[in-house]
Design a protein around this motif. Structure first.
Motif, PDB file in Angstrom:
ATOM      1  N   SER A 248       0.853  -1.193   0.000  1.00 38.37           N
ATOM      2  CA  SER A 248       0.000   0.000   0.000  1.00 38.37           C
ATOM      3  C   SER A 248       0.887   1.240   0.000  1.00 38.37           C
ATOM      4  CB  SER A 248      -0.910  -0.012   1.229  1.00 38.37           C
ATOM      5  OG  SER A 248      -1.717   1.137   1.250  1.00 38.37           O
ATOM      6  N   GLY A 249       0.826   1.994  -1.081  1.00 44.47           N
ATOM      7  CA  GLY A 249       1.663   3.185  -1.185  1.00 44.47           C
ATOM      8  C   GLY A 249       3.137   2.850  -1.120  1.00 44.47           C
ATOM      9  N   GLY A 250       3.529   1.701  -1.650  1.00 41.16           N
ATOM     10  CA  GLY A 250       4.914   1.276  -1.645  1.00 41.16           C
ATOM     11  C   GLY A 250       5.386   0.679  -0.336  1.00 41.16           C
ATOM     12  N   VAL A 251       4.492   0.539   0.635  1.00 42.12           N
ATOM     13  CA  VAL A 251       4.846   0.007   1.959  1.00 42.12           C
ATOM     14  C   VAL A 251       4.153  -1.335   2.157  1.00 42.12           C
ATOM     15  CG1 VAL A 251       4.689   0.439   4.439  1.00 42.12           C
ATOM     16  CG2 VAL A 251       5.072   2.349   2.874  1.00 42.12           C
ATOM     17  N   PRO A 252       4.902  -2.380   2.560  1.00 47.24           N
ATOM     18  CA  PRO A 252       4.258  -3.669   2.820  1.00 47.24           C
ATOM     19  C   PRO A 252       3.450  -3.610   4.116  1.00 47.24           C
ATOM     20  CG  PRO A 252       6.596  -3.813   3.328  1.00 47.24           C
ATOM     21  CD  PRO A 252       6.348  -2.441   2.755  1.00 47.24           C
ATOM     22  N   VAL A 253       2.261  -4.208   4.084  1.00 47.06           N
ATOM     23  CA  VAL A 253       1.395  -4.288   5.261  1.00 47.06           C
ATOM     24  C   VAL A 253       0.894  -5.712   5.388  1.00 47.06           C
ATOM     25  CG1 VAL A 253       0.673  -1.862   5.178  1.00 47.06           C
ATOM     26  CG2 VAL A 253      -0.663  -3.579   3.956  1.00 47.06           C
ATOM     27  N   GLY A 254       0.517  -6.097   6.610  1.00 46.86           N
ATOM     28  CA  GLY A 254       0.012  -7.446   6.799  1.00 46.86           C
ATOM     29  C   GLY A 254      -0.568  -7.641   8.177  1.00 46.86           C
ATOM     30  N   LEU A 255      -1.388  -8.685   8.301  1.00 49.53           N
ATOM     31  CA  LEU A 255      -1.994  -9.037   9.576  1.00 49.53           C
ATOM     32  C   LEU A 255      -2.272 -10.524   9.613  1.00 49.53           C
ATOM     33  CD1 LEU A 255      -5.260  -9.529   8.911  1.00 49.53           C
ATOM     34  CD2 LEU A 255      -5.290  -7.066   8.975  1.00 49.53           C
ATOM     35  N   THR A 256      -2.323 -11.058  10.830  1.00 47.78           N
ATOM     36  CA  THR A 256      -2.647 -12.463  11.047  1.00 47.78           C
ATOM     37  C   THR A 256      -4.159 -12.622  11.090  1.00 47.78           C
ATOM     38  OG1 THR A 256      -0.620 -12.816  12.290  1.00 47.78           O
ATOM     39  CG2 THR A 256      -2.397 -14.397  12.657  1.00 47.78           C
ATOM     40  N   ALA A 257      -4.665 -13.689  10.465  1.00 46.47           N
ATOM     41  CA  ALA A 257      -6.102 -13.972  10.482  1.00 46.47           C
ATOM     42  C   ALA A 257      -6.331 -15.454  10.773  1.00 46.47           C
ATOM     43  CB  ALA A 257      -6.749 -13.597   9.152  1.00 46.47           C
ATOM     44  N   THR A 258      -7.284 -15.722  11.652  1.00 43.66           N
ATOM     45  CA  THR A 258      -7.678 -17.110  11.935  1.00 43.66           C
ATOM     46  C   THR A 258      -9.097 -17.372  11.439  1.00 43.66           C
ATOM     47  OG1 THR A 258      -8.403 -16.495  14.146  1.00 43.66           O
ATOM     48  CG2 THR A 258      -6.146 -17.328  13.923  1.00 43.66           C
ATOM     49  N   SER A 259      -9.634 -16.420  10.699  1.00 46.09           N
ATOM     50  CA  SER A 259     -10.998 -16.539  10.191  1.00 46.09           C
ATOM     51  C   SER A 259     -11.029 -16.826   8.697  1.00 46.09           C
ATOM     52  CB  SER A 259     -11.741 -15.231  10.464  1.00 46.09           C
ATOM     53  OG  SER A 259     -11.043 -14.150   9.843  1.00 46.09           O
ATOM     54  N   PHE A 260      -9.932 -17.287   8.133  1.00 53.25           N
ATOM     55  CA  PHE A 260      -9.836 -17.549   6.703  1.00 53.25           C
ATOM     56  C   PHE A 260     -10.705 -18.735   6.312  1.00 53.25           C
ATOM     57  CE2 PHE A 260      -7.792 -19.876   3.217  1.00 53.25           C
ATOM     58  CZ  PHE A 260      -7.889 -18.920   2.229  1.00 53.25           C
ATOM     59  N   SER A 261     -11.350 -18.625   5.149  1.00 55.43           N
ATOM     60  CA  SER A 261     -12.215 -19.705   4.679  1.00 55.43           C
ATOM     61  C   SER A 261     -12.359 -19.667   3.163  1.00 55.43           C
ATOM     62  CB  SER A 261     -13.601 -19.543   5.314  1.00 55.43           C
ATOM     63  OG  SER A 261     -14.468 -20.559   4.885  1.00 55.43           O
ATOM     64  N   SER A 262     -12.568 -20.835   2.573  1.00 55.80           N
ATOM     65  CA  SER A 262     -12.953 -20.875   1.167  1.00 55.80           C
ATOM     66  C   SER A 262     -14.426 -20.489   1.082  1.00 55.80           C
ATOM     67  CB  SER A 262     -12.724 -22.271   0.583  1.00 55.80           C
ATOM     68  OG  SER A 262     -13.522 -23.209   1.261  1.00 55.80           O
ATOM     69  N   VAL A 263     -14.805 -19.861  -0.008  1.00 60.68           N
ATOM     70  CA  VAL A 263     -16.185 -19.409  -0.196  1.00 60.68           C
ATOM     71  C   VAL A 263     -16.814 -20.095  -1.402  1.00 60.68           C
ATOM     72  CG1 VAL A 263     -17.653 -17.401  -0.700  1.00 60.68           C
ATOM     73  CG2 VAL A 263     -15.722 -17.169   0.882  1.00 60.68           C
ATOM     74  N   SER A 264     -16.096 -20.119  -2.514  1.00 62.94           N
ATOM     75  CA  SER A 264     -16.672 -20.606  -3.767  1.00 62.94           C
ATOM     76  C   SER A 264     -15.561 -21.134  -4.671  1.00 62.94           C
ATOM     77  CB  SER A 264     -17.403 -19.443  -4.457  1.00 62.94           C
ATOM     78  OG  SER A 264     -17.768 -19.752  -5.775  1.00 62.94           O
ATOM     79  N   LEU A 265     -15.871 -22.187  -5.428  1.00 61.80           N
ATOM     80  CA  LEU A 265     -14.928 -22.683  -6.426  1.00 61.80           C
ATOM     81  C   LEU A 265     -15.114 -21.978  -7.762  1.00 61.80           C
ATOM     82  CD1 LEU A 265     -14.991 -26.529  -5.694  1.00 61.80           C
ATOM     83  CD2 LEU A 265     -13.187 -24.875  -5.135  1.00 61.80           C
ATOM     84  N   ASP A 266     -16.344 -21.583  -8.076  1.00 53.99           N
ATOM     85  CA  ASP A 266     -16.635 -20.948  -9.360  1.00 53.99           C
ATOM     86  C   ASP A 266     -17.585 -19.778  -9.153  1.00 53.99           C
ATOM     87  OD1 ASP A 266     -16.765 -20.375 -12.051  1.00 53.99           O
ATOM     88  OD2 ASP A 266     -18.184 -21.980 -12.516  1.00 53.99           O
ATOM     89  N   PRO A 267     -17.074 -18.560  -9.046  1.00 55.12           N
ATOM     90  CA  PRO A 267     -15.669 -18.177  -9.200  1.00 55.12           C
ATOM     91  C   PRO A 267     -14.879 -18.542  -7.950  1.00 55.12           C
ATOM     92  CG  PRO A 267     -16.946 -16.245  -8.597  1.00 55.12           C
ATOM     93  CD  PRO A 267     -17.930 -17.376  -8.771  1.00 55.12           C
ATOM     94  N   PRO A 268     -13.543 -18.596  -8.070  1.00 58.95           N
ATOM     95  CA  PRO A 268     -12.716 -18.959  -6.914  1.00 58.95           C
ATOM     96  C   PRO A 268     -12.648 -17.806  -5.905  1.00 58.95           C
ATOM     97  CG  PRO A 268     -11.337 -18.445  -8.802  1.00 58.95           C
ATOM     98  CD  PRO A 268     -12.757 -18.399  -9.282  1.00 58.95           C
ATOM     99  N   LEU A 269     -13.349 -17.973  -4.785  1.00 61.27           N
ATOM    100  CA  LEU A 269     -13.424 -16.921  -3.774  1.00 61.27           C
ATOM    101  C   LEU A 269     -12.987 -17.463  -2.412  1.00 61.27           C
ATOM    102  CD1 LEU A 269     -16.965 -15.432  -4.609  1.00 61.27           C
ATOM    103  CD2 LEU A 269     -14.730 -14.554  -5.356  1.00 61.27           C
ATOM    104  N   VAL A 270     -12.303 -16.604  -1.657  1.00 59.28           N
ATOM    105  CA  VAL A 270     -11.928 -16.893  -0.274  1.00 59.28           C
ATOM    106  C   VAL A 270     -12.327 -15.693   0.575  1.00 59.28           C
ATOM    107  CG1 VAL A 270     -10.028 -18.443  -0.880  1.00 59.28           C
ATOM    108  CG2 VAL A 270      -9.583 -15.987  -0.585  1.00 59.28           C
ATOM    109  N   SER A 271     -12.325 -15.889   1.905  1.00 64.51           N
ATOM    110  CA  SER A 271     -12.704 -14.773   2.774  1.00 64.51           C
ATOM    111  C   SER A 271     -11.917 -14.806   4.083  1.00 64.51           C
ATOM    112  CB  SER A 271     -14.205 -14.823   3.093  1.00 64.51           C
ATOM    113  OG  SER A 271     -14.484 -15.917   3.943  1.00 64.51           O
ATOM    114  N   PHE A 272     -11.918 -13.670   4.745  1.00 60.34           N
ATOM    115  CA  PHE A 272     -11.407 -13.553   6.101  1.00 60.34           C
ATOM    116  C   PHE A 272     -12.109 -12.366   6.735  1.00 60.34           C
ATOM    117  CE2 PHE A 272      -8.681 -10.821   3.593  1.00 60.34           C
ATOM    118  CZ  PHE A 272      -8.452  -9.709   4.394  1.00 60.34           C
TER     119      PHE A 272
END
Length: 175
Positions: A36-60
């Motif tokens: 973001s704006g040339g700066v790396p950002v990140g966070l830990t998530a334990t709520s990650f999940s697959s949502v759909s295969l078609d289209p390929p969607l994931v969520s957190f």
């Protein structure tokens, strides 16, 4: 579908009891990263999940009060780094506040679209923002997967009862 709870069920839920009940559910651990704006950002998530295969969607989900979320939201894409069982320190680092999450000992490289890809993870998913929905005190983030790379069948990092741990498979039953 909307249902109305009987009046005796609408009493106030004990927040600590609710947290304890949720803590018995084990969850996989990922680190969401972006540039973001040339700066790396990140966070830990334990709520990650697959949502759909078609289209390929994931969520957190991300807490509305997250100081990282505004930078993630403004990025044109993000990466999901699926952590391996030996990466508890990395997960803890990306969950901390007021620390340079990308400084040593974090090892990473820019991905194909620029989002940081953490080294030695089990898999990378490169995602384009698809949808965000405000739900309670969190934000549901849905991404469309543009690229998926599995780096090994390693064991996943698990979060359970406030601690990181490892998955141990049951021995295969033989008939």
């Amino acid at each position: 579908m909307t249902e109305t709870l009987p009046s005796r069920s609408r009493r106030a839920l004990d927040p600590d009891g609710f947290r304890r009940a949720l803590a018995v559910h084990a969850a996989g651990v990922v680190v969401i990263t972006a540039q973001s704006g040339g700066v790396p950002v990140g966070l830990t998530a334990t709520s990650f999940s697959s949502v759909s295969l078609d289209p390929p969607l994931v969520s957190f989900y991300v807490d509305r009060s997250s100081t990282t979320w505004p930078s993630l939201r403004s990025a044109g894409h993000f990466a999901v780094n699926v952590l391996a069982s030996d990466q508890a320190e990395l997960a803890a680092r990306f969950a901390r506040k007021n620390v340079d999450r990308f400084a040593e000992p974090t090892r990473w490289r820019p991905g194909p679209l620029g989002a940081p890809l953490l080294q030695d993870v089990s898999a990378h998913l490169i995602c384009l923002p698809h949808e965000t929905v405000y739900v309670g005190d969190h934000i549901l983030v849905v991404g469309q997967v543009a690229e998926a790379t599995v780096h090994g069948p390693g064991r996943p990092l698990i979060y359970h009862q406030g601690r990181f741990g490892r998955f141990i498979a049951h021995p295969e039953e033989r008939a």
